[in-house]
Structure formats: C-alpha cells, structure tokens
Design a protein around this motif. Structure first.
Motif: not given
Ligand SMILES: [Mo]
Ligand SMILES: Nc1nc2c(c(=O)[nH]1)N[C@H]1C(S)=C(S)[C@@H](COP(=O)(O)O)O[C@H]1N2
Length: 394
Positions: A77, A123-124, A237, A262
């Motif tokens: 990412r 990943c969010a 993140m 985020y």
């Molecule tokens: Mo992410």
C-alpha cells in the motif's frame, strides 16, 4: 501440552519456515527466470493490481494458506512513488522536543538490542470493495492484510537516546516518500511527505519497533527498506515505511493522513468529532470459498479463513451457512499469538443444491463481536461488519 508450550512450539516451527525461505530465495535469485521458479515453488499466484503507480498490490488467495505471509506475497500500500534508498546513505533524524537531537545511521541502529515479533498488518481500507454505496479509495477485497515476523529496535530505546522532553505529547514519523494528492478529495496542500503520529504513551510501548527485517531477511524495498515503523495492533497507516525523521511535538499532530484521510467520526454528546484511525477492531474473513464460487454437491466442504482483533485476542469464530439465521462454532486451528491472526475452519456438512449465503463473525477477548451492519461513522475505513459470501452448490 500447555498453551504456552504449544505457542512456543508453533513459533519455533514458524522460525524454521522463515529461515528456510530466507535460505531458498537468494539461491533462486542467482538463477535465470528466478521469479518463475520462486512463484512455482511457493504457490504464488501473483498480486491483484489495485493501482500501477503508485504501486498498490492486493495479496491473492494463495497468500492466506499459511500463518506467516511470505514477503513476496504481502500486500503493498503506497500513497506515493516508492523511494529508492540505500542503507549506506540512510540516516534517521530525531528532533523536536528532545534534549539531544540526533541522526542515527543504519549501522548504529542495527547493532542495538533487537526484538523479533509476529504482527499482522491490515490496511484500514481493507474490504472497501464490499461497501455499498461505493466509497472512493483503493478497492481492496480481503487481501489488504498479511501476517509477518518483524525484527527491529524498540522505538522507546532510540527515543531514550534523544531524551524526551517532559512537554512532548506526540511523535511524528515521516517517510522518505512524498507527492501531491489530487484525489480523493480534499487535495493535499501541494507536495507532502507520508507522515503519521503516535501519542507519547504509544511510542514508548516496548512493542513498537524500528524494523529492518521481515521474516528473517532484509526488509524489501516495497515494504520500507531500510527501516520502517511497526505498530502492532494498529491499522497499517501507523507503520510508516522508509522512515526518515522522527519529530517530537508539544501539541498533537493534525497532518493530512491523520485528519483528512485515515480518520473517522466518533460521537460525543451527540456531536460527531473527527479522530484519527488507530487500533484494529475485531474482524474475520472467509478465504475459501470465494465469492460466487461453485461447489460440488454431496461432499462436506471445508470453509476456512482468518480472524484477528488488533491488540486483543480472538476467543471465538462462528460460521453461518444460512445468511445469519443460525451460527455454528468454527475450529480455531492456530494458537493465540499476540497481534497475529488466527486461522480457522468449519466443516459444512454436504450442502444441498442451490445458492447459499455464508457468513463468519469473530469475538475478541474484550467481548466485542463483529457487527452485522456497517457503521457509516467509520467513513471508508475499519470495514469490520459481517460480509456475506454467496456461493452456488451444483
Ligand atoms: Mo492502509
Ligand atoms: N512512508 C509510507 N509509509 C506507509 C505508507 C505509505 O504510503 N508511505 N502506507 C501506509 C499504509 S496505509 C499501510 S496499510 C501500510 C502498508 O504496508 P505494506 O505496503 O508493507 O503492506 O504502510 C503504511 N506506511
């Protein structure tokens, strides 16, 4: 065997596997067509490309057949073009609210006392493709996650060298990558670096690492070489790659990737407040069968997947084969290892012909269970509600 023993034995087996991988790969690299050999030997069926430049690669199903995800199958990412760094020229600056600002070289950092631990990264935005209506951002299915072994120096030890001033509240981590974001809205204020912060209390938690090895080998360039942050239990993140500078500040950092991306809404006194996304919430994913797969009738079918809960442990996973009307316990087939996922399976007794809706839901050690409905206050992050997998039995 006691739980502690089982866990240690399991980790020893993993260590052997990671070491075997580490030995196997350089040998392949010396041969021609090394990529083909590597993929053939590891069952690597490649990545799903979510974006070419910057590179955003989703892991495919074959990455989810083992407890440890190999580095060459681990999702990527990136928000900006990947920087090309060399460990010989690399330095990490520590400045701001410290008594001795310093620059540390790769050689100086890596002789310090290291720690090795397994931690999941998610990943969010993992699972964003399942959101209805569609949300902007990388359209990940379930492959924006992986579980790897990281070796690094506890961040707290390095911060100690710099001497944290008593007035410091936040620690900003800056990557060597930068660029201008024109989508999604809002745009960035011109060229910005990738930067995220941790409150002092989190930064001083001994499990936060300045990592330089992944699965027992040098960190690959795509995953943050020479050094990245690993914040176990937090969405990806926070784990800033290609670390360049650490700045301690006397007020909380409110950067672009902390507030405009985020971030989510939390309601206090009935009014939504914007907060940065932090720790991973309880979640599970069905890895097999895949969406819209066709299954042969008359045979038991092994449904399998992963479940994880950030800083908490997974205590149970349940599976429904009737769209959530009834739930059955799944079997957890890997032990509890802090910050890691647990593999699970459920034997679906000879399903009848027709369409079926499968679901999985996990519960953690704090008693949190995955919700059935999406909470829109999470914007396009923390996609943790139960996702149906519709299959057809023929
Ligand atoms: Mo992410
Ligand atoms: N410097 C830098 N660090 C970064 C990013 C980035 O774009 N630049 N992406 C973050 C995000 S959103 C995630 S999910 C993880 C992904 O790590 P991976 O690419 O090693 O899987 O890195 C994080 N660290």
């Amino acid at each position: 065997m006691s739980t502690g023993l089982a866990r240690r034995q399991f980790l020893r087996n993993i260590a052997t596997t990671a070491a075997a991988l580490a030995v196997a790969t350089p040998a392949f690299a010396e041969q021609e067509h090394s990529a083909v050999l590597t993929s053939a030997s590891s069952g690597n069926d490649g990545f799903i490309i979510r974006e070419m430049e910057p590179e955003n690669l989703e892991s495919s199903v074959s990455a989810f057949s083992s407890f440890i995800t190999s580095a060459d199958q681990f999702y990527v990412r990136n928000h900006f073009k990947q920087p090309e760094l060399s460990s010989a020229n690399w330095t990490l600056a520590i400045d701001g609210a410290v008594s001795h600002p310093l620059q540390i070289t790769y050689a100086e950092l890596t002789v310090m006392r290291s720690r090795t631990m397994v931690s999941l990264l998610e990943c969010a935005g993992n699972g964003r493709v399942f959101l209805v209506p569609r949300e902007d951002g990388a359209q990940w299915a379930n492959g924006g996650m992986g579980n790897a072994e990281w070796t690094g120096i506890p961040l707290a030890d390095v911060l100690k060298l710099a001497g944290i001033k008593s007035t410091a509240v936040d620690v900003i981590f800056e990557g060597a990558d930068s660029g201008e974001l024109t989508t999604p809205n809002p745009k960035s204020p011109g060229v910005i670096p990738f930067a995220r912060s941790l409150p002092i209390s989190e930064a001083n938690h001994g499990d936060v690492l300045l990592a330089y090895h992944m699965n027992g080998k040098q960190l690959p360039p795509t995953h943050g070489f020479p050094v990245r942050l690993i914040v176990p239990g937090w969405y990806g993140m926070a784990s800033v790659k290609w670390l360049k500078r650490i700045t301690l500040t006397e007020k909380p950092f409110d950067g672009y990737f902390q507030s405009l991306q985020y971030s989510y809404f939390e309601r206090s006194n009935g009014i939504p407040t914007v907060l940065p996304v932090t720790t991973i919430s309880v979640k599970s994913a069905i890895i097999a069968p895949g969406f819209a797969h066709k299954i042969a009738r008359g045979h038991d079918f092994k449904v399998r997947g992963m479940a994880w809960a950030g800083v908490n442990d997974i205590t149970s996973v349940e599976v429904s084969t009737d769209a959530g009307k009834t739930w059955n316990p799944a079997q957890l087939i890997s032990p509890t290892i802090r910050y890691s996922w647990r593999m699970w399976e459920f034997t679906w007794p000879a399903p009848s012909a027709g369409k079926h809706t499968l679901m999985a839901r996990a519960t953690d050690s704090k008693g949190n269970t995955q919700a059935m409905e999406r909470n829109k206050d999470y914007r396009s992050y923390e996609i943790t509600h139960v996702i149906p997998v519709i299959v057809e039995v023929l």
